[in-house]
Design a protein around this motif. Structure first.
Motif, PDB file in Angstrom:
ATOM      1  N   GLN A  31      12.919 -22.257 -14.243  1.00  0.00           N
ATOM      2  CA  GLN A  31      13.764 -21.455 -13.358  1.00  0.00           C
ATOM      3  C   GLN A  31      13.931 -20.065 -13.986  1.00  0.00           C
ATOM      4  OE1 GLN A  31      15.171 -22.526 -10.471  1.00  0.00           O
ATOM      5  NE2 GLN A  31      15.018 -24.761 -10.564  1.00  0.00           N
ATOM      6  N   SER A  33      15.469 -16.109 -13.328  1.00  0.00           N
ATOM      7  CA  SER A  33      16.319 -15.226 -12.523  1.00  0.00           C
ATOM      8  C   SER A  33      16.269 -13.819 -13.098  1.00  0.00           C
ATOM      9  CB  SER A  33      17.772 -15.715 -12.521  1.00  0.00           C
ATOM     10  OG  SER A  33      17.873 -17.009 -11.974  1.00  0.00           O
ATOM     11  N   THR A  34      16.214 -12.817 -12.223  1.00  0.00           N
ATOM     12  CA  THR A  34      16.247 -11.421 -12.658  1.00  0.00           C
ATOM     13  C   THR A  34      17.294 -10.659 -11.851  1.00  0.00           C
ATOM     14  OG1 THR A  34      14.456 -10.843 -11.123  1.00  0.00           O
ATOM     15  CG2 THR A  34      13.842 -11.381 -13.388  1.00  0.00           C
ATOM     16  N   SER A  46      16.407 -11.747  -7.900  1.00  0.00           N
ATOM     17  CA  SER A  46      15.414 -12.748  -7.518  1.00  0.00           C
ATOM     18  C   SER A  46      15.560 -14.018  -8.328  1.00  0.00           C
ATOM     19  CB  SER A  46      13.994 -12.193  -7.680  1.00  0.00           C
ATOM     20  OG  SER A  46      13.700 -11.976  -9.053  1.00  0.00           O
ATOM     21  N   LYS A  47      15.148 -15.111  -7.724  1.00  0.00           N
ATOM     22  CA  LYS A  47      15.075 -16.410  -8.397  1.00  0.00           C
ATOM     23  C   LYS A  47      13.694 -16.982  -8.147  1.00  0.00           C
ATOM     24  CE  LYS A  47      19.722 -18.369  -8.798  1.00  0.00           C
ATOM     25  NZ  LYS A  47      19.517 -18.754 -10.190  1.00  0.00           N
ATOM     26  N   LYS A  48      13.095 -17.538  -9.178  1.00  0.00           N
ATOM     27  CA  LYS A  48      11.758 -18.102  -9.065  1.00  0.00           C
ATOM     28  C   LYS A  48      11.740 -19.499  -9.675  1.00  0.00           C
ATOM     29  CE  LYS A  48       8.554 -16.253 -11.657  1.00  0.00           C
ATOM     30  NZ  LYS A  48       7.542 -15.303 -12.173  1.00  0.00           N
ATOM     31  N   HIS A  49      11.096 -20.434  -8.994  1.00  0.00           N
ATOM     32  CA  HIS A  49      10.991 -21.811  -9.484  1.00  0.00           C
ATOM     33  C   HIS A  49       9.520 -22.153  -9.664  1.00  0.00           C
ATOM     34  CE1 HIS A  49      11.680 -26.392  -8.829  1.00  0.00           C
ATOM     35  NE2 HIS A  49      11.646 -26.084 -10.108  1.00  0.00           N
ATOM     36  N   ILE A  50       9.144 -22.538 -10.876  1.00  0.00           N
ATOM     37  CA  ILE A  50       7.773 -22.927 -11.198  1.00  0.00           C
ATOM     38  C   ILE A  50       7.786 -24.400 -11.583  1.00  0.00           C
ATOM     39  CG2 ILE A  50       5.800 -22.498 -12.714  1.00  0.00           C
ATOM     40  CD1 ILE A  50       7.086 -19.680 -13.189  1.00  0.00           C
ATOM     41  N   GLU A 149      15.794 -17.192 -18.285  1.00  0.00           N
ATOM     42  CA  GLU A 149      14.841 -18.273 -18.069  1.00  0.00           C
ATOM     43  C   GLU A 149      15.409 -19.586 -18.589  1.00  0.00           C
ATOM     44  OE1 GLU A 149      10.136 -18.994 -18.368  1.00  0.00           O
ATOM     45  OE2 GLU A 149      11.049 -18.412 -20.273  1.00  0.00           O
ATOM     46  N   SER A 337       2.131 -20.779 -17.979  1.00  0.00           N
ATOM     47  CA  SER A 337       2.609 -21.856 -17.115  1.00  0.00           C
ATOM     48  C   SER A 337       1.560 -22.959 -17.078  1.00  0.00           C
ATOM     49  CB  SER A 337       2.879 -21.340 -15.695  1.00  0.00           C
ATOM     50  OG  SER A 337       1.663 -21.166 -14.987  1.00  0.00           O
TER      51      SER A 337
END
Length: 463
Positions: A31, A33-34, A46-50, A149, A337
């Protein structure tokens, strides 16, 4: 979803059915976040999920790799089946019962990222932004950012080992841009660590903003930097990016195994001056490039690369240890990743303390320049040729720092520069950065004490 032991065992067994001698599953749930302020307002959030799995099978010096974001049992077994077809043979190895391995947590977290609201985080950034704008009406833009992160990884391998790790990182960034209506100049700082929100409490971000604003404005009246070969003093901290790029990458297992590095046949030989010792240390508590285990499940090490000018070790991952005689994995395997094939990468890489002082180094230079940091650069690992652009610099005249100069470029070869480091101070400092290479972008620290390169080619606009 997380993998069960039963499913992991089935995947690994499927991988090995055609004769592979090692199989590995890498599970990632990340997870990111910026938070960013610019133009005196909230600019981006923004939020990103990998989330996905990478599977690797080794046989001798051969490797096959694949990945998927479909974590259904059917998808994972299909991937394992497809990868196993990369080899033709009979099953030779059975997977022993899987068990979780324990290790020391070198990155304790005091304040998790969910302990502040989004509004509180943007307010924190605004305080620093306000300080920068208030410094001078020449400050025309300020970018204040927060990066968070929270990553969870699990590694299952055919030796029966399970490794699980939670990785938390936090970084602040401040960029000030100044203009006098004829030019633009900028200054940047970006403190970061393998910590939670305690980093915000430990960092005087308003002071960071003030100093960036001051540097950006000072650069407007700085003189053009000189050109030609000359002595260059490189400041501590982010000055270490020069060693990272010019010498660190050629000491990674991938370059050594391929014999594309100028250092591949230099083990035990003199590669630097006597005052140079260099280290890649993944064990530094809470450092930006530190992790409890690497992406193969190997514990990090304090890996001495160069000792008193002599090359004594390389950075090596498990796969490349098969290709480099008499080598063992050093906890240096990393990837951006699950989509990237893992390989040898740096962690916290630095030139170690010497016996001089910063003042002694400066006083020894009749005419040269002092560079306090770099904005970036690049290197060709096969030739070791580098180009770097400075951040803030100064003229050094008759043993004293004098006029500020605009950014200049350094050019040369890493193996040549190592031999020309004539003095190393005792003020080691490391700084966070991001390194891009074969396995994607990885978080690393660079560092060094203040040091003197007796002669290096400088590209500036002045004489």
């Amino acid at each position: 979803m997380k993998l069960s032991k039963k499913l992991a065992d089935l995947i690994l067994s499927t991988c090995l059915k055609t004769g592979g001698d090692y199989a590995e599953i890498y599970y990632q749930d990340d997870q990111v976040s910026t938070y960013n302020r610019r133009y005196k307002k909230v600019y981006a959030y923004s939020k990103k999920h990998i989330n996905g799995v990478g599977i690797r099978i080794l046989k001798g010096n051969k490797s096959v790799y694949g990945y998927t974001s479909d974590l259904s049992t059917k998808s994972l077994l299909s991937l394992a089946e497809s990868l196993s077809m990369g080899y033709q043979g009979e099953k030779e190895i059975d997977v022993p019962p899987l068990s979780v391995k324990k290790y020391k947590n070198i990155n304790p977290i005091a304040i998790p990222h969910d302990q502040m609201t989004t509004e509180e985080k943007f307010a924190y950034l605004k305080e620093a932004e306000d300080v920068a704008f208030s410094y001078s009406d020449k400050i025309c833009d300020v970018m204040a950012s927060l990066f968070e992160e929270d990553e969870h990884v699990e590694i299952y391998n055919s030796t029966g080992d399970i490794y699980k790790d939670d990785r938390v990182r936090t970084r602040l960034a401040l960029l000030c841009i100044a203009s006098d209506k004829t030019q633009f100049q900028s200054a940047f700082d970006g403190p970061g660590a393998s910590k939670g929100l305690e980093l915000l409490k430990e960092t005087d971000f308003k002071d960071v903003a003030l100093k960036c604003a001051e540097r950006a404005c000072q650069l407007l009246s700085a003189i053009d930097g000189p050109s030609g070969e000359m002595p260059v003093i490189i400041g501590n901290g982010f000055g270490g990016v020069l060693f990272h790029e010019a010498c660190g990458h050629p000491l990674e297992g991938t370059s050594i195994a391929h014999k594309t590095s100028p250092f591949f046949d230099k083990y035990g030989k003199k590669v630097a001056s006597d005052v140079v010792s260099a280290v890649d240390d993944g064990t530094i508590q809470s450092a930006w490039g530190s992790e409890n285990i690497d992406d193969e499940g190997v514990k990090p090490t304090k890996n001495i690369l160069i000792k008193d000018g002599v090359l004594v070790n390389f950075m090596v991952d498990r796969y490349n240890s098969r290709r480099i005689p008499n080598s063992v994995a050093t906890g240096s395997c990393r990837r951006q990743s699950y989509k990237y094939l893992p390989t040898t990468r740096m962690t916290n890489t630095y030139i170690d303390n010497g016996k001089s002082t910063k003042e002694e180094i400066i006083s020894s230079v009749k005419k040269g320049i002092y560079l306090s940091g770099f904005t970036g650069g690049q290197v060709d690992p096969s030739t070791d040729k580098f180009v770097f652009t400075s951040d803030v610099g100064y003229m050094v005249e008759d043993g004293k720092i004098t006029k500020m100069i605009k950014p200049v470029t350094l050019m040369g070869y890493g193996y040549d520069i190592l031999m020309k480091i004539s003095m190393v101070a005792n003020d080691l400092k490391i700084a966070p950065g991001v390194c891009g290479a074969a396995s994607g972008s990885c978080f690393v620290s660079v560092g060094q004490p203040t040091l003197l390169v007796s002669q290096i080619l400088v590209g500036g606009k002045g004489e």
